[in-house]
Design an enzyme around this catalytic site. Structure first.
Site: not given
Length: 596
Positions: A437-439
């Site tokens: 997550y968050e890229g």
């Protein structure tokens, strides 16, 4: 499960000696940042993390969050712990005093967040999302919106949720379908969002969603997205809560890890449409969201460090307690496994990487403080360039290492590590999400090579390498054999990165696919050099303390030993990556799709 205790000695060393709290106190608005005050805050934070949050970690994982009659229920004890968290002022540490914050540096808050993440990562995700909402609103919301929401969010009395992802839209936010239609002074929003962390729960009275949605007249793709405030309960003019807004949790996901953190499927506007309030201007939602991404990605990188620290502590305790086998270098009977060289190697590998990541994370947080608060334009720009360069490295390298370290902790436990009752497997399961997550970490690698290296011709990387070369020179100048060995390894790694940067600057503009194909090994190299640099700086400070005969001399000796191990066992891998970077791109794409 082994009790958690924050590594306060190392935290203080990094904050006071490697980073230098005095440099933070010199920034406007941070004059009250004094070592004595920060020591007290860290001590109290450790008590809360170890006595309140850590005991809930394993039971929360076993019970999990659940949905009952359309309401998400947190695991037993979480609601009381959250009340203690916000009422104790822990949510407000880095925020503006005008909104109930304490106005302390992000760097100090970063050390505290490491404690929350280590003690109970599933719990910490709730205030983490609130922090992200505060960051976005404080930068872009109207004064009226700030007056309504910010104080309650800053104190933590209300929580926030960030709502981006949809079933057909993961990293590609341009395919978002959730729509918002103007209705007087507000909008009516309808659609579905997935993977919404703590999107609903019963620990607070109101949850403020920040939702990316498409305006009807907006252009296609990401340019047509706007950002909206969507409260779970409407707020009356006197600040009291009114009627329920038109959105609800449909379900919560069944996940590999972080079971205590509800990951919600949210439905908006099943009836008259959820009332939503535009943040800033229409069609600038992506811009507003990405302004806060540095803080969010730093926070995720920190999770990699924190969960690795928790796993390391448990592995050390087990290795000291578990008796098995004879030592290869003597005739003793059965011994604790910590006496076996390969177990010692694993523990040293874990410890040295954690110390390197901690210093790198705190250093990046300090640069973030400088970028936010510096008044000198040149210093401010230099700090922002350093943050931009290092954020994808912190997020990706630290979470990759965190996952590997939790895996190593299972290995230390042997067969017992594969048994859920020991609790060590939970750390591995929880750590797995951090690389996604968050890229995803592949996205971070692309951001590094495309936006941070090729776009500026490698200027930020060259400035970073100049700092690394200065540390190499300082290490060599001590005349100490161990520090000279660190300098040799760091110099070789810096040479390799310099060559890789030159290759990427030349290659990526002409052949972006070839550069993209090796972006991950490039980021790995950057992480090695950045972490090696921090270990070199740590070794220099430890050597200075040792020579001055002040403080804990055994601690300083340990720091130098750990830096030496990192240089010999981890940093030494750096030169080998140049082949993958400069020659490996073609083979990545050479196999036809139908041959897979």
């Amino acid at each position: 499960m082994q009790p958690y205790a924050a590594p306060i000695a190392d935290m203080r060393f990094v904050l006071n000696e490697v980073i230098g709290l005095n440099t933070l106190a010199a920034l406007p608005g941070l004059e009250a940042t004094e070592p004595e005050l920060i020591d007290q805050i860290l001590e109290e934070g450790n008590k809360f993390a170890s006595n309140v949050l850590a005991p809930l970690n394993m039971p929360g994982d076993q019970q999990g969050a659940r949905i009952e009659n359309g309401v998400v229920r947190a695991p037993d004890g979480f609601g009381d712990a959250y009340s203690q968290f916000w009422q104790g002022g822990w949510n407000s540490v880095p925020f503006d005093p005008d909104w109930g914050g304490q106005g302390l540096p992000w760097t100090v808050s970063t050390a505290l967040w490491e404690m929350w993440d280590s003690a109970n990562m599933a719990f910490s995700l709730c205030p983490l999302l609130t922090q992200a909402a505060i960051d976005a609103m404080s930068r872009h919301a109207s004064q009226e919106q700030k007056d309504i929401y910010l104080e309650k969010l800053v104190t933590g009395e209300w929580t926030g949720a960030m709502c981006l992802t949809e079933p057909q839209s993961g990293t590609d936010l341009g395919s978002i379908r959730t729509k918002a239609v103007r209705d007087g002074d507000h909008y009516r929003l309808s659609g579905q969002k997935i993977y919404i962390t703590w999107g609903d729960h019963d620990m607070v009275h109101n949850i403020v969603h920040l939702v990316l949605a498409r305006s009807p007249d907006g252009p296609p793709g990401t340019k047509g997205l706007s950002l909206f405030i969507v409260p779970k309960f409407h707020v009356n003019a006197d600040g009291s809560l009114g009627a329920r807004n038109d959105f609800r949790p449909v379900s919560i996901e069944h996940k590999l890890g972080i079971h205590a953190s509800p990951t919600c499927v949210m439905s908006y506007g099943e009836n008259e449409g959820a009332v939503a309030y535009l943040v800033g201007e229409e069609n600038r939602g992506i811009e507003y969201m990405f302004v806060m991404m540095n803080n969010a990605r730093l926070a995720v990188g920190l999770e990699g460090i924190a969960i690795a620290e928790r796993a390391y502590q448990q592995a050390v305790a087990y290795a000291k307690d578990r008796v098995q086998g004879r030592v290869v270098y003597g005739s003793e009977g059965a011994v604790s496994i910590i006496k076996h060289p390969d177990v010692r190697r694993m523990l040293m590998s874990m410890r040295s990487r954690i110390e390197a990541m901690r210093a790198l994370c705190y250093h990046t947080a300090a640069e973030l403080d400088a970028a936010d608060r510096e008044t000198d334009p040149e210093r401010k720009a230099r700090a922002q360039a350093a943050v931009d360069l290092m954020i994808p490295v912190v997020k990706a390298w630290c979470t990759d290492q965190g996952l590997d370290i939790t895996s190593t902790a299972i290995q230390v436990h042997g067969g017992m590590g594969f048994i859920e009752e020991t609790g060590i497997a939970q750390h591995y399961r929880d750590a797995r999400i951090t690389t996604i997550y968050e890229g995803t970490n592949g996205v971070q690698a692309m951001d590094l090579v495309g936006r941070k290296i090729a776009r500026d011709g490698g200027d930020a990387a060259k400035a970073f390498l100049a700092d690394v070369r200065k540390t190499v020179s300082d290490l060599t100048g001590t005349g100490d054999t161990a520090l000279a060995g660190v300098a040799t390894r760091l110099s070789a790694a810096a040479d390799t990165l310099e060559n890789a940067v030159s290759w990427m600057v030349e290659t990526f503009p002409k052949d972006p696919a070839r550069g993209a194909a090796v972006s991950v090994p490039f980021l790995d190299l950057m992480g090695l050099v950045a972490s090696g640099w921090m270990m070199g700086r740590s070794a220099l400070k430890a050597n200075a303390g040792r020579e001055a005969a002040q403080g804990d001399l055994a601690f300083y000796e340990d720091k130098i030993t750990t830096a030496r191990f990192f240089a010999e066992h981890t940093l030494s891998r750096a030169p080998s990556l140049i082949t993958a970077i400069t020659e490996g791109g073609e083979s990545v794409m050479a196999l036809a799709e139908d041959r897979f």
